[in-house]
Design a protein around this motif. Structure first.
Motif, mmCIF file in Angstrom:
data_model
loop_
_atom_site.group_PDB
_atom_site.id
_atom_site.type_symbol
_atom_site.label_atom_id
_atom_site.label_comp_id
_atom_site.label_asym_id
_atom_site.label_seq_id
_atom_site.Cartn_x
_atom_site.Cartn_y
_atom_site.Cartn_z
ATOM 1 N N ARG A 1 8.793 -0.118 -2.473
ATOM 2 C CA ARG A 1 7.649 0.806 -2.510
ATOM 3 C C ARG A 1 6.390 0.100 -2.994
ATOM 4 N NH1 ARG A 1 6.522 6.353 -1.690
ATOM 5 N NH2 ARG A 1 4.378 6.553 -2.390
ATOM 6 N N THR A 2 6.519 -0.737 -4.013
ATOM 7 C CA THR A 2 5.363 -1.470 -4.530
ATOM 8 C C THR A 2 4.797 -2.407 -3.473
ATOM 9 O OG1 THR A 2 6.227 -1.343 -6.784
ATOM 10 C CG2 THR A 2 4.567 -3.045 -6.346
ATOM 11 N N ILE A 3 5.681 -3.081 -2.754
ATOM 12 C CA ILE A 3 5.232 -3.986 -1.688
ATOM 13 C C ILE A 3 4.501 -3.198 -0.607
ATOM 14 C CG2 ILE A 3 6.023 -5.489 0.192
ATOM 15 C CD1 ILE A 3 8.291 -6.392 -1.703
ATOM 16 N N THR A 4 5.091 -2.100 -0.183
ATOM 17 C CA THR A 4 4.464 -1.285 0.863
ATOM 18 C C THR A 4 3.118 -0.742 0.403
ATOM 19 O OG1 THR A 4 6.655 -0.682 1.689
ATOM 20 C CG2 THR A 4 4.825 0.662 2.426
ATOM 21 N N ASP A 5 3.050 -0.230 -0.814
ATOM 22 C CA ASP A 5 1.789 0.310 -1.336
ATOM 23 C C ASP A 5 0.709 -0.763 -1.421
ATOM 24 O OD1 ASP A 5 2.985 2.781 -1.531
ATOM 25 O OD2 ASP A 5 3.216 2.708 -3.727
ATOM 26 N N THR A 6 1.077 -1.934 -1.919
ATOM 27 C CA THR A 6 0.108 -3.023 -2.060
ATOM 28 C C THR A 6 -0.441 -3.447 -0.705
ATOM 29 O OG1 THR A 6 1.220 -3.831 -4.041
ATOM 30 C CG2 THR A 6 -0.234 -5.382 -2.910
ATOM 31 N N TRP A 7 0.461 -3.629 0.270
ATOM 32 C CA TRP A 7 0.011 -4.070 1.594
ATOM 33 C C TRP A 7 -0.736 -2.973 2.337
ATOM 34 C CZ3 TRP A 7 -0.852 -8.735 3.224
ATOM 35 C CH2 TRP A 7 -0.264 -9.780 2.511
ATOM 36 N N THR A 8 -0.415 -1.718 2.068
ATOM 37 C CA THR A 8 -1.184 -0.621 2.664
ATOM 38 C C THR A 8 -2.633 -0.714 2.201
ATOM 39 O OG1 THR A 8 0.743 0.829 2.826
ATOM 40 C CG2 THR A 8 -1.413 1.890 2.830
ATOM 41 N N GLU A 9 -2.821 -0.920 0.909
ATOM 42 C CA GLU A 9 -4.173 -1.033 0.349
ATOM 43 C C GLU A 9 -4.896 -2.277 0.876
ATOM 44 O OE1 GLU A 9 -4.156 -0.765 -3.937
ATOM 45 O OE2 GLU A 9 -2.824 0.976 -3.877
ATOM 46 N N LEU A 10 -4.206 -3.411 0.876
ATOM 47 C CA LEU A 10 -4.831 -4.650 1.357
ATOM 48 C C LEU A 10 -5.271 -4.539 2.809
ATOM 49 C CD1 LEU A 10 -2.544 -7.488 -0.087
ATOM 50 C CD2 LEU A 10 -4.975 -7.178 -0.527
ATOM 51 N N LEU A 11 -4.373 -4.040 3.641
ATOM 52 C CA LEU A 11 -4.673 -3.961 5.073
ATOM 53 C C LEU A 11 -5.730 -2.898 5.369
ATOM 54 C CD1 LEU A 11 -1.035 -4.421 6.403
ATOM 55 C CD2 LEU A 11 -2.918 -6.079 6.573
ATOM 56 N N ALA A 12 -5.696 -1.785 4.637
ATOM 57 C CA ALA A 12 -6.709 -0.742 4.833
ATOM 58 C C ALA A 12 -8.097 -1.249 4.442
ATOM 59 C CB ALA A 12 -6.346 0.510 4.042
ATOM 60 N N ALA A 13 -8.173 -1.938 3.324
ATOM 61 C CA ALA A 13 -9.468 -2.493 2.885
ATOM 62 C C ALA A 13 -9.977 -3.535 3.872
ATOM 63 C CB ALA A 13 -9.331 -3.096 1.490
ATOM 64 N N PHE A 14 -9.077 -4.379 4.359
ATOM 65 C CA PHE A 14 -9.476 -5.396 5.330
ATOM 66 C C PHE A 14 -9.936 -4.738 6.621
ATOM 67 C CE2 PHE A 14 -8.809 -8.601 8.610
ATOM 68 C CZ PHE A 14 -9.515 -9.659 8.062
ATOM 69 N N LEU A 15 -9.241 -3.713 7.053
ATOM 70 C CA LEU A 15 -9.607 -3.012 8.281
ATOM 71 C C LEU A 15 -10.963 -2.324 8.147
ATOM 72 C CD1 LEU A 15 -8.701 -2.321 11.118
ATOM 73 C CD2 LEU A 15 -7.500 -0.348 10.185
ATOM 74 N N ASP A 16 -11.242 -1.767 6.964
ATOM 75 C CA ASP A 16 -12.556 -1.153 6.732
ATOM 76 C C ASP A 16 -13.673 -2.183 6.862
ATOM 77 O OD1 ASP A 16 -11.502 1.361 6.338
ATOM 78 O OD2 ASP A 16 -11.550 1.238 4.134
ATOM 79 N N ALA A 17 -13.433 -3.366 6.329
ATOM 80 C CA ALA A 17 -14.452 -4.429 6.373
ATOM 81 C C ALA A 17 -14.507 -5.117 7.730
ATOM 82 C CB ALA A 17 -14.170 -5.455 5.274
ATOM 83 N N HIS A 18 -13.387 -5.122 8.456
ATOM 84 C CA HIS A 18 -13.300 -5.849 9.728
ATOM 85 C C HIS A 18 -12.595 -4.977 10.773
ATOM 86 C CE1 HIS A 18 -14.435 -9.398 7.429
ATOM 87 N NE2 HIS A 18 -13.500 -9.058 6.565
#
Length: 126
Positions: free
Chosen positions: A60-77
């Protein structure tokens, strides 16, 4: 979408395919043109891989962390959308090949179980 991609990240890690994942994550974050973003993402990946191997992190921690990372990256790019979406749709599946071994004839065979007595014939016994 980033949640599905994060599940893909977890799938790669659980199946021991971190090298393939590292290549994909690097390509995604390289799109942003910022080497620090790519380096930070790869560092998180390495940390998660090691922590998962030592059972010090939850799925769950891995999924949550990568959800945040990928969402932030997608917002910027937003142009990275297709690459991130591909990550969720191409999560690997591990295959196992099961074979069989047949040994014919008398005596023990290397590579198989042997039950019972083993008699070794020497030249004198022939």
């Amino acid at each position: 979408m980033s949640t599905g991609a994060a599940s893909g990240v977890l799938s790669y890690l659980l199946q021991g395919q971190a090298d393939a994942l590292r290549t994909r994550i690097s390509a995604i974050f390289r799109r942003g043109g910022n080497p620090q973003e790519e380096s930070a993402a790869l560092q998180v990946l390495d940390e998660h891989e090691a922590a998962l191997a030592r059972r010090e992190i939850t799925e769950r921690t891995i999924t949550d962390t990568w959800t945040e990372l990928l969402a932030a990256f997608l917002d910027a790019h937003p142009d990275a959308r297709a690459d991130i979406e591909e990550l969720k749709t191409t999560a690997p599946t591990k295959t196992v090949n099961i074979g069989s071994q047949h040994n014919y004839g008398p005596g023990p065979f290397i590579g198989s179980d042997h039950y019972g007595d083993i008699n070794i014939n020497t030249r004198d016994d022939r």
